[in-house]
Design an enzyme around this catalytic site. Structure first.
Site, mmCIF file in Angstrom:
data_model
loop_
_atom_site.group_PDB
_atom_site.id
_atom_site.type_symbol
_atom_site.label_atom_id
_atom_site.label_comp_id
_atom_site.label_asym_id
_atom_site.label_seq_id
_atom_site.Cartn_x
_atom_site.Cartn_y
_atom_site.Cartn_z
ATOM 1 N N HIS B 11 -13.770 6.409 15.973
ATOM 2 C CA HIS B 11 -13.610 6.469 14.516
ATOM 3 C C HIS B 11 -13.749 5.057 13.966
ATOM 4 O O HIS B 11 -14.391 4.208 14.574
ATOM 5 C CB HIS B 11 -12.242 7.057 14.157
ATOM 6 C CG HIS B 11 -12.104 8.487 14.535
ATOM 7 N ND1 HIS B 11 -10.907 9.053 14.887
ATOM 8 C CD2 HIS B 11 -13.024 9.469 14.635
ATOM 9 C CE1 HIS B 11 -11.082 10.312 15.174
ATOM 10 N NE2 HIS B 11 -12.361 10.594 15.023
ATOM 11 N N ARG B 406 -4.938 2.817 2.764
ATOM 12 C CA ARG B 406 -4.391 2.845 1.402
ATOM 13 C C ARG B 406 -4.535 1.504 0.697
ATOM 14 O O ARG B 406 -4.306 0.451 1.300
ATOM 15 C CB ARG B 406 -2.906 3.207 1.445
ATOM 16 C CG ARG B 406 -2.596 4.502 2.135
ATOM 17 C CD ARG B 406 -2.744 5.692 1.197
ATOM 18 N NE ARG B 406 -2.501 6.908 1.930
ATOM 19 C CZ ARG B 406 -3.470 7.750 2.329
ATOM 20 N NH1 ARG B 406 -4.733 7.515 2.033
ATOM 21 N NH2 ARG B 406 -3.171 8.855 3.010
ATOM 22 N N ALA B 407 -4.848 1.576 -0.587
ATOM 23 C CA ALA B 407 -4.819 0.388 -1.441
ATOM 24 C C ALA B 407 -3.411 0.299 -2.012
ATOM 25 O O ALA B 407 -2.904 1.255 -2.606
ATOM 26 C CB ALA B 407 -5.831 0.533 -2.564
#
Lengths: 649, 590
Positions: B11, B406-407
């Site tokens: 990934h 995530r931001a």
């Protein structure tokens, strides 16, 4: 009725109830296609049609869209047949490949052409056989290479790639012949010519047995020195000795030999050596960036195909030699390695016009020399020509290795641009401003200024390249200094204003010669994702650093000699020796001060010179062993490796 | 002791650096290459991690790899049986990771390999800050394990039970993701978002796909799946069971699809809750650490937090494979020093930052396009608040980039959560994504409990909870009344917290809509240039780049056109043979 299919980027559509093919709109940086927005299927009463195909040389790279071979051909035909001028439909495009060429030719029959003209062959290089590379992810290809290498060494490898490449080109031409015959449409092949006088292919030597490598590079220096000193016999001797060592698998000795023979006035021998250089430049290692140029092998293939398939031919090598103006085709006809000048376009288009008239049966074949003499030259504004000439300088700076005459050639095109249209000096400053900051040029104030000027640079002129291209920037400053010192001062100031105070030089942007990267390290293949450090396949590697020249620099260097037990790398700043580093096969990190007196205000060239690798005699069996396992393998030695060169001012 | 952790070749790849047990840098390769989920060797991330710490390759003591290649190969060969895909054989090479590390990264020193799920487990436990905890890892598959149960105690990590391939909760969810017409290993979160719109009326049928077994075990009924040797995630029998053919990517989303999504989500949550209770019973621990791709299912996480038996929960914020590098590095540290890493993951600001002088030089090269707020932070914040209150959507680029998906206030797109139009506008214009997908809020920690059913901090946006705010928050409230908040404090992101406080002072709302700073299909922005491209392409109203503000109204008129032209590769005929493997900038031939 069959469903219409796209022709290149022209998509099928309907306008006013009529089926047409339309291309996307033109964008401000240009693209690689002709600017005709709509192609209409032929209707009764329409003039004869010529569909024109090919690669960037056919698309008029650098001069497009103001002068292109297709537009010049159209203008010549208009002059020759004012009442019944055939319509030339330009389907040439930059980056054309064999597969898409065949596809575009097939689909062009939706336009009912009366004649096909194909000007291709420069791109038929190793990328048509990518699997025959020690780096491409093809196990079968690597295993084929291993077999060839074990059977006959590098020669056999080169032969394998050449054979496969030509076979693919032949199959493509045969497919075109078949579809043309089925439609009873004649075909004209244009045999490309390339710049044999100016364009130089510098590639490192492959592994050589014993002390061959050290001798090869020593001979290279001898030959360069001899050429610069006008000692052509000595240069020729050194070049021949290099060929003895590398068996002709590197193009570099051939270039030296061509220059030496030219210096001796032996032009047939110079031409033969230059042609051999181009053939050898297709050396199938896929290790180093090379220029696309049709070699004599492709030229012969095209001539043979014309005979076998009944195609007419426009033989540019013969046509360009016809006026006897050049001993070797050079910058009068070419803006770089294969892209034509306005004069080159004119002559090529005259040859094509003659062939078209004959193929379309408009009377007897005209005399091409007379056409070249009598037909009007393509018209281009001074501003557009100057932009093309600046583009040639940018292209040359980026694409040509510093070998014998790179600086001279870059300066030539800069001077030409200023002569053509002095106002382009402002554009020179815009180029410097854009290159000196690590930001895509489109966001810069220089971009806005350039777009508002009559000298707009496009993708084809190298505007988008993200490399500093130090050779270009330095040449701009030098050329401006001779003509307008105030402008030169502004260019240097612009560099200094944007210069960072620290950086790691082991980045693509700062490498002095963009070509001095090991090419496969840049390939975005799935498993082959670059390399975390710079592998120097050359004894010397240089970086550009913008300095005030008033304070000392500190270099924090991490390096090693991967193929030598121990040795010393020498460091030079602007050609002056600054000291050395003791290195081994293990990474070592050292702090290296550079005193301010060695530096100058503006661009500085920091060079590392590595010792030659230790001799290896078993290298090909090791290489073949890796290839046989489907693993990538280097066919060339690595002199030194730099993980980082952090500079602090 | 400088240990580099790496996860790659499946990934999204990533790299981290542990210096004497302290995590000093981590980044995903996709941020540098701009290829979303880039799985290749993280060359750029590796260089970044070392440079960020002032180190070079000469200073690396050990590289730790997040998997056991030989063990993984055994499973891969078992999976493909007698029909291996020739194009994949190079990838199925157990020697590849070591070869790439030696030849492409240049590392000659010690190289340690750790089990995939052990890396996940270590990434959770050793960065939790807890000296003991139960550990649960759940994903698609590592080598053979798909789920593991364990306990961490100081430097020891004991994984005492595992569920083995092909029985996998991650692959169950992925199969249904594929059935619903989304991309696996990428779009599972869309299924989770869609689930809130449906009813789990197919849950009984989904339960036929998976059987709960004693202890930590479960089994998939492989008649419904085709991922072991086939080319598809699910077999035709699944479509028969659910009564409709699989949805194609561009088909409309009907209530049937919403209900299937709700059903698989329901089954996942139920099974996870059972297994978490089992783990609690086995270990007797009070705290739970989680990692693995399934641990990014924030709805399930919320239920585990609220309904599960554990007092506290730590979910490693890069819980997918990217985070495996953290665990591998930690395991290497334990092996080499006998001690656990001295690190507690309180934030993920571990990526590149750009020095003020460098940013100033770049911005000044753009000409007069930006406003200069250097030394005037309050003025900058007030200006941004003005814009948010006026309904503008603002790109926010500050300090070090986040590690993980995530931001969290460093590379974010911000809007007013009370604006009923904000969600639709960002989904349609900026993100170009499905309208059903929710946005998350960033809320000041000390105000969180007043607006959300959230009695604890949630700095990583990994759990959903009920919205119980006195304010109308249409832009961040999902259809089921939930939200996925990030709690923000000044100690971690001072300027972001100051912005939230300024917004609160002005509006009484202590939160902002916060979504990642990227467009559909691209990774979160990394550099100022990435931010400029996204600002222009996404139609953001403003971009705050450190101390500078770009206003869309003031930017050059032609930037949109130029950016579109700049980014477009020359179109080519759609035949594979004509495609060049090279970027335009390399221009190998023309």
């Amino acid at each position: 009725m069959t469903t219409p299919e796209p022709i290149s980027i022209w998509q099928p559509g309907v306008v006013d109830g009529r089926a047409v093919f339309q291309r996307p709109g033109l964008h401000p940086f240009g693209d690689h296609y002709a600017d005709r927005l709509q192609l209409n299927p032929k209707r009764p009463g329409d003039p004869a049609r010529i569909c024109f195909f090919g690669e960037s040389a056919a698309a008029g790279y650098l001069l497009a869209r103001h002068v292109t071979p297709a537009k010049a051909l159209q203008a010549h035909l208009r002059h020759l047949l004012p009442e019944d001028t055939p319509d030339v439909i330009d389907l040439a495009r930059t980056n054309e490949r064999l597969a898409s060429l065949v596809e575009t030719v097939k689909r062009s029959f939706q336009l009912s052409p009366d004649l096909l003209i194909i000007y291709a062959g420069n791109n038929w290089n190793l990328l048509e056989t990518p699997e025959l590379s020690p780096y491409f992810p093809s196990e079968r290809g690597k295993q084929q290479m291993a077999e060839a290498l074990l059977a006959g060494g590098l020669d056999a490898l080169a032969e394998l790639a050449l054979r496969e490449r030509l076979a693919r080109a032949w199959r493509a031409l045969a497919e075109i012949a078949e579809v043309a015959r089925a439609n009873s449409t004649p075909v004209v092949l244009v045999v490309p010519e390339v710049n044999l006088a100016d364009w130089e292919t510098l590639q490192p030597a492959p592994w050589l047995p014993g002390d061959g490598l050290e001798r090869w590079y020593a001979l290279l220096e001898d030959a360069q020195r001899s050429l610069h000193g006008g000692h052509y016999a000595a240069a020729s001797g050194a070049a021949l000795a290099m060929l003895d060592l590398d068996d002709g698998v590197s193009p570099t000795p051939y270039r030296l030999l061509a220059q030496a023979r030219a210096g001796q006035g032996d032009w047939p021998a110079a031409r033969a050596a230059a042609e051999a250089e181009v053939v050898s430049g297709h050396y199938p290692t896929m290790c180093f960036l090379g220029a696309p140029q049709a070699s004599s092998a492709e030229q012969r293939l095209l001539r043979h195909a014309a005979q076998i398939f009944g195609f007419a031919i426009v033989d540019l090598p013969r046509l360009f030699a016809g006026d006897g103006a050049d001993a070797l085709p050079g910058r009068r006809l070419f803006m770089d390695y294969c892209h034509l000048t306005v004069e080159g376009v004119h002559q090529a288009a005259a040859g094509m016009a003659a062939a078209a008239l004959e193929a379309l049966r408009h009377g007897t074949t005209p005399d091409v020399a007379a056409l070249i003499r009598d037909l009007p030259r393509p018209v281009i504004s001074p501003e557009h020509l100057a932009v093309a000439e600046l583009g040639a300088a940018i292209h040359t700076a980026h694409r040509l290795a510093d070998f014998l005459r790179k600086d001279e050639l870059v300066r030539h095109w800069l001077e030409r641009a200023l002569d053509t249209s002095p106002g382009i000096a402002q554009t020179f400053l815009e180029v410097v401003a854009a290159r000196s900051v690590d930001l895509p040029a489109l966001f810069t104030a220089a971009q806005q200024s350039n777009l508002a000027s009559p000298y707009t640079l496009q993708l084809q002129h190298g505007w988008r390249y993200d490399h500093i291209d130090a050779c270009l920037v330095q040449a701009i400053i030098d050329v401006l200094a001779r003509r307008d010192p105030e402008l030169a001062k502004r260019a240097t100031q612009s560099l200094l204003e944007r210069a960072p105070s620290s950086a790691d030089l082991v980045e693509q942007r700062t490498l002095w010669e963009p070509l001095m990267q090991v090419y496969p390290d840049l390939l975005p293949a799935r498993d082959r994702h670059g390399c975390a450090f710079l592998r120097a396949a050359w004894p010397r590697v240089s970086f550009a650093w913008i300095a005030s020249g008033e304070t000392d620099l500190i270099l924090d260097i991490t390096a090693r000699l991967p193929q030598r037990v121990q040795g010393r790398a020498e460091v030079f700043v602007n050609g002056q020796h600054a000291g050395g580093l003791a290195l081994t096969t293990r990474w070592s990190r050292s702090v290296f001060p550079i005193p301010a007196p060695l530096l100058r205000s503006g661009l500085n060239r920091i060079t590392f010179q590595f010792p030659p690798p230790d001799p290896r005699d078993d290298v090909w069996s090791a290489v073949a062993g890796r290839l046989a396992q489907g693993l990538e393998a280097d066919l060339f030695p690595v002199f030194g490796e730099l993980f980082s060169v952090r500079v602090m001012e | 002791m400088n240990i580099v952790g790496i996860s790659a070749l499946y990934h999204e790849s990533a790299c981290c650096l542990l210096q004497d047990g302290r995590l000093s840098a981590a980044a995903m390769e996709e941020r540098f290459t701009r290829i979303k989920h880039d799985p290749r060797l993280p060359v750029h991330a590796f260089r970044y991690c070392l440079a960020a710490a002032g180190l070079t390759i000469a200073d690396v003591d050990c590289i730790a790899w997040y998997e056991l290649p030989q063990k993984k190969l055994a499973r891969q060969l078992w999976s493909v049986g007698s029909q291996p895909d020739a194009a994949e054989t190079a990838h199925r090479n157990a020697a590849l990771p070591e070869m790439l590390i030696r030849e492409r990264l240049g590392h000659t020193g010690p190289l340690l390999f750790f089990d995939h799920h052990r890396s996940h487990a270590a990434s959770a436990f050793f960065y939790s800050g807890w000296d003991r905890a139960a550990v649960l890892t759940v994903d698609g598959v590592g080598e053979w394990a798909t789920t593991t149960y364990g306990r961490g105690l100081d430097a020891a990590l004991d994984l005492f039970e595992e569920v083995r391939f092909p029985h996998s909760l991650g692959l169950l969810y992925a199969a249904l993701t594929a059935y619903l017409g989304f991309r696996i290993n990428s779009d599972e979160y869309k299924v989770m978002g869609l689930a809130a719109y449906g009813e789990p009326r197919f849950a009984d049928r989904i339960w036929r796909l998976i059987s709960d077994r004693p202890g930590g075990q479960f089994e998939l009924d492989m008649r419904y799946f085709d991922f072991v040797a086939g080319k598809s995630m699910f077999s035709p029998v699944l479509a028969d069971l659910l009564g409709q053919p699989p949805r194609q990517p561009h088909d409309s989303i009907e209530s049937f699809h919403q209900d299937v999504a709700a059903s698989v989500q329901h089954v996942l949550e139920a099974l996870l809750l059972r297994k978490v209770r089992y783990l609690h019973q086995r270990t007797g621990e009070r705290r739970l650490c989680m990692a693995g791709g399934v641990a990014l299912n924030s709805v399930a996480n919320g239920r585990i937090r609220r309904e599960g038996p554990f007092d506290d929960l730590f979910i490693q914020p890069a819980a997918g494979d990217a985070g495996g590098c953290l665990g591998a590095a930690a395991l290497a540290h334990v092996q080499l020093t006998g001690r656990r890493p001295d690190t507690s993951l309180t934030h993920v600001l571990l990526g590149p930052q750009f020095e003020p002088d460098g940013v100033a030089r770049l911005v000044q090269a753009t000409g007069p396009a930006a406003q200069d707020f250097r030394g005037r932070e309050n003025a900058l914040l007030e200006d941004v608040v003005d814009r948010l209150v006026a309904g503008q959507v603002v790109g926010w680029f500050q300090g070090r980039m986040e590690f993980g998906p995530r931001a969290l206030g460093a590379r974010s797109i911000l809007a007013d959560p009370t604006d009923p139009m904000a969600r639709e506008r960002i989904n349609r214009l900026v993100k170009q994504r499905e309208l059903f997908r929710p946005f998350a809020p960033s809320v000041l920690t000390d105000h969180a409990a007043a607006h959300f059913d959230l009695p604890h901090t949630s700095p990583f946006m990994l759990e959903t909870c009920a919205v119980r705010s006195p304010l109308a928050l249409p832009a961040i409230t999902h259809v089921d009344g939930s939200a996925r908040p990030q709690t923000v404090d000044a100690a971690t992101t001072p300027r972001f917290a100051a912005l939230l406080r300024a917004f609160y002072r002005r509006t009484g709302c202590p939160m902002l809509l916060n979504t990642s700073f990227n467009q559909a299909g691209e990774p979160i922005v990394c550099t100022p240039a990435d931010a400029l491209f996204c600002f222009v392409n996404a139609g953001l109203d403003a971009l705050v780049l450190e101390d500078w503000l770009f206003d869309r109204v003031a930017m050059p008129d032609n930037w949109s056109e130029l950016v579109a032209a700049w980014g477009s590769e020359p179109p080519v005929l759609a035949d594979a043979a004509s495609r060049s493997p090279l970027g335009e900038n390399l221009y190998t031939f023309v």
